[in-house]
Design an enzyme around this catalytic site. Structure first.
Site, mmCIF file in Angstrom:
data_model
loop_
_atom_site.group_PDB
_atom_site.id
_atom_site.type_symbol
_atom_site.label_atom_id
_atom_site.label_comp_id
_atom_site.label_asym_id
_atom_site.label_seq_id
_atom_site.Cartn_x
_atom_site.Cartn_y
_atom_site.Cartn_z
ATOM 1 N N LYS A 13 0.856 -1.192 0.000
ATOM 2 C CA LYS A 13 0.000 0.000 0.000
ATOM 3 C C LYS A 13 0.889 1.239 0.000
ATOM 4 O O LYS A 13 1.781 1.374 0.840
ATOM 5 C CB LYS A 13 -0.895 0.007 1.237
ATOM 6 C CG LYS A 13 -1.955 -1.080 1.226
ATOM 7 C CD LYS A 13 -2.779 -1.078 2.494
ATOM 8 C CE LYS A 13 -3.707 0.101 2.586
ATOM 9 N NZ LYS A 13 -4.604 -0.005 3.778
HETATM 10 O O1 G3P Z 1 -6.849 1.844 5.251
HETATM 11 C C1 G3P Z 1 -7.834 2.798 5.148
HETATM 12 C C2 G3P Z 1 -9.031 2.538 5.996
HETATM 13 O O2 G3P Z 1 -8.700 1.611 6.973
HETATM 14 C C3 G3P Z 1 -9.547 3.787 6.605
HETATM 15 O O3 G3P Z 1 -10.648 3.482 7.404
HETATM 16 O O4 G3P Z 1 -12.284 3.849 9.181
HETATM 17 O O5 G3P Z 1 -9.985 4.825 9.388
HETATM 18 O O6 G3P Z 1 -11.609 5.762 7.753
HETATM 19 P P1 G3P Z 1 -11.154 4.544 8.486
#
Ligand code: G3P
Length: 211
Positions: free
Chosen positions: A86
């Site tokens: 990533k």
């Molecule tokens: O890797 C990106 C994803 O995990 C983001 O999720 O819930 O932190 O917006 P969030």
């Protein structure tokens, strides 16, 4: 076939959902790993044992320069699992993606907040794009709209790149991107649970049992 990922490093939850869902693998980011309190080198073998040899793991680089991102990507890619690197789709990240793809390293462009940003990452050769649906919504944007535009761009330009939407807070967001025909998705544990946890289901089953 859709690739279904879990956006967590919680091994108990991965084991739980792997029992009942066709889990392709796990996506992590530095925040998820930091919150889990367990390092990548400890958690990967455990996850691989749970998910089996076909499991795919998406792991983010944390380096701040192009050169170091590429070095870090080589190290992650050399791990004895199916690894995807990533890389945040920043200006430096896009430069790193170009170099990684020249070495045939599998790449997911992450931290995608707009269709044009994601499209550039796809042009640089990214294998996956991770638009942050809920984070875009939370900023007053249209997360599902960004995914729709990206899918259209990939189709129109015939780019062999899968959208792997991330950042969900509810099942409607997940359903809406699935309707767009994305090739992959990563769900946090709470949203994965809500996908089959409609409150009317268990009472209906209980009634059948009583009858
Ligand atoms: O890797 C990106 C994803 O995990 C983001 O999720 O819930 O932190 O917006 P969030």
């Amino acid at each position: 076939m859709l690739e279904l990922y879990l956006d967590t490093a919680d091994v108990e939850q991965v084991a739980r959902f792997n029992e009942c869902l066709p889990v392709k693998g796990v996506t992590t980011n530095p925040s998820i790993l930091a919150n889990s309190g367990i390092g990548l080198n400890q958690v990967l073998p455990v996850l691989a044992k749970i998910l089996g040899s076909d499991a795919r793991f998406h792991v983010q680089v944390v380096s701040q320069t192009v050169e170091n991102m590429v070095k870090e990507a080589r190290q992650i890619a050399a791990l004895p699992y199916d690894m995807v690197i990533k890389v945040p789709a920043t200006e430096l990240g896009l430069a790193a993606i170009k170099l990684m793809k020249a070495e045939a390293i599998p790449v997911l462009a992450t931290a995608v907040y707009s269709a044009h940003q994601g499209f550039l990452a796809a042009l640089c050769g990214a294998d996956y794009l991770a638009p942050y649906v809920n984070r875009i919504d939370a900023m007053g944007g249209d997360g599902v709209g960004v995914v729709a535009d990206l899918q259209l761009l990939l189709d129109r330009h015939r780019l062999a790149c899968k959208i792997l939407p991330a950042s969900f807070k509810n099942t409607q967001q997940a359903l809406d991107v699935l309707k767009l025909g994305v090739g992959a998705i990563t769900l946090p544990v709470d949203v994965a649970e809500q996908m089959f946890g409609h409150p009317a289901v268990q009472p209906a089953v209980d009634q059948f049992t009583r009858d």
